[in-house]
Design an enzyme around this catalytic site. Sequence first.
Site, PDB file in Angstrom:
ATOM      1  CB  SER A 122     -32.940  20.710  61.473  1.00  0.00           C
ATOM      2  OG  SER A 122     -32.652  21.760  60.587  1.00  0.00           O
ATOM      3  CG  ASP A 154     -33.715  27.311  65.564  1.00  0.00           C
ATOM      4  OD1 ASP A 154     -32.735  27.695  64.899  1.00  0.00           O
ATOM      5  OD2 ASP A 154     -34.276  26.226  65.379  1.00  0.00           O
ATOM      6  CG  HIS A 176     -30.935  24.765  64.317  1.00  0.00           C
ATOM      7  ND1 HIS A 176     -32.248  24.777  63.910  1.00  0.00           N
ATOM      8  CD2 HIS A 176     -30.290  23.913  63.467  1.00  0.00           C
ATOM      9  CE1 HIS A 176     -32.407  23.981  62.865  1.00  0.00           C
ATOM     10  NE2 HIS A 176     -31.234  23.440  62.577  1.00  0.00           N
TER      11      HIS A 176
END
Length: 388
Positions: A224, A303, A333
């Site tokens: 991320s 996600d 995610h």
Amino acid sequence: MKFLSSLASRSHSGYTRLIKPSVRNSKVQAIISILGKLFCCIAEYSPHALLLVTVLYKTSKDHPFIPILDDVPRYVFVTSIIILFLGVLYKCQDLLLYHPSMPPSSRVYVPLPPPNIPYDDVFITTSDKVKLHAYFIKQQENEIQDAPTLVYFHGNAGNIGSPSYIPLYMTCHVNILLVEYRGYGKSEGSPSEGGLYLDGEAALLYLFDRQDINIRKVVLFGHSLGGAVAIHLATRSEFADRIAAVIVENTFTNIQAVACHLFRNILPFVSYLPRWAVKNKFLSSQKIPDIQCPLLLIYGDSDEVVPSEMARALHEASRNPRSAVVEITNGTHNDTWCVTPLYRISIALFLRKVFDLTEDRTEPISSEESVSLSWEWQNAVTDSTGFF
């Protein structure tokens, strides 16, 4: 939170538009850029200015003999208040992006690695004198020198205690440097975009100074927000030739695109604010074409925070013939790493491809060779038949 998740789950009609400027006219772009810089300058002093204006307004109401604001047109005063309020929101953007206290105990409790995994508990000092906490997870003494070393940059919440690195350690047989950003876990300071870049640089310099690893086998790994840090470091001239490969997971093209994605259905004008009033940019889509080493992009198709199209957009923007992209079915995610063995297998195959090449490859001299090489790397990662 559910509302934001529902916004994030809506897909884009195409991923290429995520990396292309929405405003094509160069003059308009220049004007927006100037307005953005002006807004950022105002925002630096907005909290103080807003407090001053409030005090003056209150004083003029309580004491009519002080006509400080009597001659100021009402629309000018209201406009000023709105601008100052937006400036305060600008200053508060760090609170929206960085979550070092999520979950609540993350700043005081950092889980240790499992007892069967050897590690060093270390502190690294950055160039601006901030002390960072890190775990150096290492293979057995007879394997540490030959094993690749991953620099693991975590996301925007929690700390380095997440167990997501364990499958990589066990399956890929790598050393792992888990780095806590400034303001996270046991690290000092407060997070910022520039600060995170300095943290990454300090982590690399720490590794290059170690005598017990192979510094020619250093791989950047980012989840991320950490993906943006990894991409940035891989494009720095002082590190580009010393990075063997880059792996990013569920990362984004830039913060503006993520913000627009999350807020585009709240109010029409709100979705345009991040285009010129965002504080932390992390412009990965602009930097990724400069990565010359092998590149692996992994994303979960479910996600709920970062649109899965962004991984494809980054892959397309990279134009890297030694790259591959892997989709993890049902991966969200934060759990892409544990929903299927394909996650760790694809990373293991990628690392095998990076370090088991019998000949040095130069940059392709033709578009045909580039396409052929791209497919070669893609197939090497996605074909797991030879792994078991």
